[in-house]
Enzyme design. Structure first.
Site, PDB file in Angstrom:
ATOM      1  N   HIS A 106       0.930  -1.089  -0.161  1.00  0.00           N
ATOM      2  CA  HIS A 106       0.089   0.199   0.123  1.00  0.00           C
ATOM      3  C   HIS A 106       0.833   1.333  -0.005  1.00  0.00           C
ATOM      4  CE1 HIS A 106       0.491   1.314   4.150  1.00  0.00           C
ATOM      5  NE2 HIS A 106       0.547  -0.113   4.495  1.00  0.00           N
ATOM      6  N   ASP A 108      -0.305   4.609   0.828  1.00  0.00           N
ATOM      7  CA  ASP A 108      -1.022   5.539   1.802  1.00  0.00           C
ATOM      8  C   ASP A 108      -0.277   5.329   3.135  1.00  0.00           C
ATOM      9  OD1 ASP A 108      -2.248   2.992   2.116  1.00  0.00           O
ATOM     10  OD2 ASP A 108      -3.676   3.980   3.567  1.00  0.00           O
ATOM     11  N   ASP A 139       6.642   1.808   5.854  1.00  0.00           N
ATOM     12  CA  ASP A 139       5.119   1.410   5.835  1.00  0.00           C
ATOM     13  C   ASP A 139       4.229   2.394   4.921  1.00  0.00           C
ATOM     14  OD1 ASP A 139       2.892   0.353   6.573  1.00  0.00           O
ATOM     15  OD2 ASP A 139       2.665   1.462   8.481  1.00  0.00           O
ATOM     16  N   GLU A 173      -5.082   1.461   3.074  1.00  0.00           N
ATOM     17  CA  GLU A 173      -4.635   0.363   4.070  1.00  0.00           C
ATOM     18  C   GLU A 173      -4.835   1.052   5.619  1.00  0.00           C
ATOM     19  OE1 GLU A 173      -2.605  -2.304   6.760  1.00  0.00           O
ATOM     20  OE2 GLU A 173      -2.031  -0.075   6.356  1.00  0.00           O
ATOM     21  N   HIS A 452       4.098   4.092  11.980  1.00  0.00           N
ATOM     22  CA  HIS A 452       3.026   4.724  12.628  1.00  0.00           C
ATOM     23  C   HIS A 452       3.494   5.791  13.603  1.00  0.00           C
ATOM     24  CE1 HIS A 452      -0.487   1.609  11.676  1.00  0.00           C
ATOM     25  NE2 HIS A 452       0.480   1.739  10.741  1.00  0.00           N
TER      26      HIS A 452
END
Lengths: 481, 481
Positions: A106, A108, A139, A173, A452
């Site tokens: 992904h 995003d 990520d 995602e 994150h």
């Protein structure tokens, strides 16, 4: 860094090309990181769209056939309707002699801004001491590009493609992969019909240094336990001592779930947990896992278990039960002498193979109803399971894992850790369930990448060696096929 | 309505005057209700000030010496500083042959607006079917005026005053009686030096029809139980099953407090509860209390006890423990698979005479520490008692109660219920502790008056007969003195 002693001349040629083009690959990552493709914040949705177009262009430049599949729109809690970013489906190569490997990633990202505590601008990829800092670096833009870089390398060197490639790249995602499962179902007989293997590279190693392959994750069965005595909250002076307080009932129910050693007290709950094989137990011994580091990361004084093996077994392949909180009771600072009339306890069971969700639900309901009936409470009890995500488990003897192990040995000079994840990985389970193909999570990011988090990074080493790892994997899976 | 068979001619004269001046008394109440003296909402503070001035004028018109005592200002949570309304101290009569009775009441009100569900404008006193609807009608403007009306009646009829009067009228009761306790302490040796009795008329009968005298209330010991494992909340996938979850510890601690029959499980907690005398037990038999009505009011299916006596004993003179909620855990709708790092359970014990607050605190702390130590949890436990309000109990054999009982018999034709309150009545305890005088709660409102609720009312009957009741009480206390 590269252990090339066992590498073939083809591998050496490929690895040299990758080393020689490091700057180009990092420049590509810098361009992708510069797009604030945050799928969580509505006002950035157009940046996610722009990112999807960039990813589609990149695949097209490889020579792939690219299809941008429109997923329609979705409604936000505030009523606003937003378009969903298209999913990119790409295909490259149709040689019937070759295995077909489908890669999922992904592009995003999670929200990020300098003020959150970043040392550098999150959308300007910045190299410091061998680490490439930026939102999405690990990520998941870095791994998606590593895969593309690996394919690109074969193309640039005009080598015969060892496998047929398929790509599924999404842009939602971080916001729950809205619409993805429906698309997979729809494409089951078409796009996925000739796929042999599915590789997902959207997680991290367990260690900062040692590579890993992920072959399973726990599920997540969420429960609501509601106890109600009436329509309105009551004054503890006027009714304290003469009524069966719903919160007292609920606390007794919640207290019956787990004992102080962490053992779940629901009868039968461990009955169908897959038996631990000797081979599996042995596989835990070589895993690199720093207990002390993990303890420091979470900040607790002591774990429930004392050895690496016990900790990993309880994180990965035994169920756990956590209580998250209570809705309807007083939760603010200070004092409110209220007797809440309706309270809802929230807990979840991270269930493992071969626990059946409907059996777990039945066991939980029966247990709680049993405890409740012993209290002779006139209150109303309602137990429900609003969410049940299944665990995922692959067979580590699948060719996919063999090939990845060999590629890891070639590039990193050591065998990967075979790991699971204590959390739920819905996308792995989703691909496995819908396509019925063998699925592998193939991480190239390190444990300390901070997905994150503030100061998310991927190391230059992992990004470049990861590109080699994927290229070597193509050769290995082709050889094993 | 009036049972005058046993009344003296003096009483008959007084009661006839009161009956004849009903309209005037209701007009006065209408004027007071029209002032939106809401002490809770800052923007209405000037209306509270205006109300205090009206009350002071009314006392002055009786011929009382009036002192408006400035209490300074207070700061709101948002930083705003607001002036506190002055407390009115009034004195009327100094005859050393007479007993001195001090009356406490308040003229501020709870918030109210038509849109909350009122059938009439809350600030326009409206009579419907014998009930006078309006904010403050029963809490507490009606009773304050009934007392003033009674004094006024003696004055209008040019009768000798049977007692010396003192008045304490405040305007911050609904906002916590800020500054009142300090004022009482300061006036202990002056204003209160010659006070013999204190009468508070700021509560309700237990029944809709039968008069009552209130002689006690439970205290309120509030506890915080904090369990902490570290600085940050954790992911239940990544840490579920390997750590001692603070919320599991807390739930076990909370579950150890009360059993399913409502019995508090803290060792020793009942040891010093005052023994129930035969006389006291008998006093419960005649009390008018409709169990079914009370059950309907709160909406529960069943009480913990089946008889009126058991219910009232457990509400008034046995301690109860209520759990209010948990701070720091997930409390919103939906699902969040979090392991909260620090949780604070909130509970309170409504303690009764002769439970000692410091002993209760010690018993609670020792009990919880004992339960916690058995869990072998590495987490940090902290138990504290941020608030401890003492119970209040008067001697029903005090002259004050004798006089009130006789006056009740005269006006209502029956003996009053002798009742307590399960809630805490800080002002009664405060007056008793500071002045060391005998305190009586002397309600004239009925159980269904709806204090703090929509459609608050006092019945014309209770307001007018309440005025007679206070007048008769003056004569009785004078006779007994």
């Amino acid at each position: 860094v590269m252990s090339s002693s066992s590498s073939s001349s083809l591998e050496i040629e490929i690895f040299q090309y990758i080393d020689a083009h490091q700057s180009d690959f990092i420049k590509d990552l810098k361009e992708w990181v510069a797009v604030e493709s945050d799928s969580v914040q509505p006002h950035l949705r157009k940046e996610v769209m722009r990112m999807m177009a960039l990813a589609a262009d990149r695949l097209a430049a490889l020579g792939a056939t690219v299809n941008l599949v429109n997923l329609g729109s979705h409604q936000l809690p505030d009523g606003q309707v937003l378009p969903l970013p298209s999913v990119v489906l790409g295909e490259l190569g149709k040689d019937p002699q070759n295995p077909t490997v489908c890669f999922y990633g992904h592009v995003d990202v999670q929200p990020a801004k300098k003020g959150d505590g970043w040392n550098t601008d999150p959308y300007t990829l910045t190299e410091i001491d061998g680490n490439l800092y930026g939102r999405g670096a690990t990520d998941n833009k870095g791994p998606v590009l590593a895969w593309i870089n690996a394919v690109e390398t074969f193309r640039a060197l005009k080598l015969a493609m060892p496998v047929n490639f398929k790509f599924v790249i999404e842009g939602m995602e971080e916001a729950g992969s809205l619409g993805l499962e429906k698309l997979l179902e729809e494409e089951k007989q078409s796009f996925f019909s000739d796929v042999d293997y599915i590789v997902i590279s959207d997680n991290l190693w367990l260690s900062n240094k040692k590579p890993a392959l992920t072959y399973g994750s726990r599920g997540n069965a969420c429960f609501f336990v509601e106890v109600e005595c009436g329509r309105k909250d009551l004054h503890s002076g006027t009714f304290g001592g003469i009524i069966h307080e719903p919160l007292l009932d609920l606390i007794a129910l919640l207290d019956s779930l787990v004992d102080s050693t962490g053992h779940i007290q629901i009868p039968g709950i461990y009955d169908s947990v897959a038996a631990l094989t000797e081979e599996e137990r042995r596989s835990y011994e070589s895993i690199e896992f720093d207990l002390e580091e993990h303890r420091n990361n979470c900040g607790v004084n002591k774990f429930l278990y004392g050895t690496k093996e016990e900790i990993l077994l309880h994180l990965w392949r035994y169920p756990s039960l956590s209580i998250h909180g209570i809705e309807g009771a007083f939760h603010e600072p200070g004092i409110k002498t209220v007797i809440p009339a309706k309270v809802i306890g929230k807990f979840s069971i991270r269930q493992v193979p071969h626990m059946d969700l409907s059996v777990v639900e039945k066991q939980v309901v029966e247990h709680l109803e049993g405890v409740f009936s012993k209290r002779n409470s006139p209150n109303k009890l309602k137990v429900s399971m609003p969410l049940g995500a299944k665990p995922w488990l692959a067979d580590v003897n699948d060719l996919l894992y063999k090939a990845a192990r060999r590629a890891t040995k070639t590039v990193f000079g050591e065998d990967p850790d075979f790991i699971r994840d204590g959390s739920t990985i819905p996308v792995a389970r989703m691909f496995q369930t819908v396509t019925q193909k063998s699925v592998m999570m193939f991480p190239i990011g390190a444990a300390d990448d901070g997905e994150h988090s503030q100061n998310e990074k991927i190391s230059r080493h992992n990004y470049i060696e990861g590109t080699k790892l994927f290229a070597a994997f193509f050769l290995e899976i082709s050889k094993l096929h």
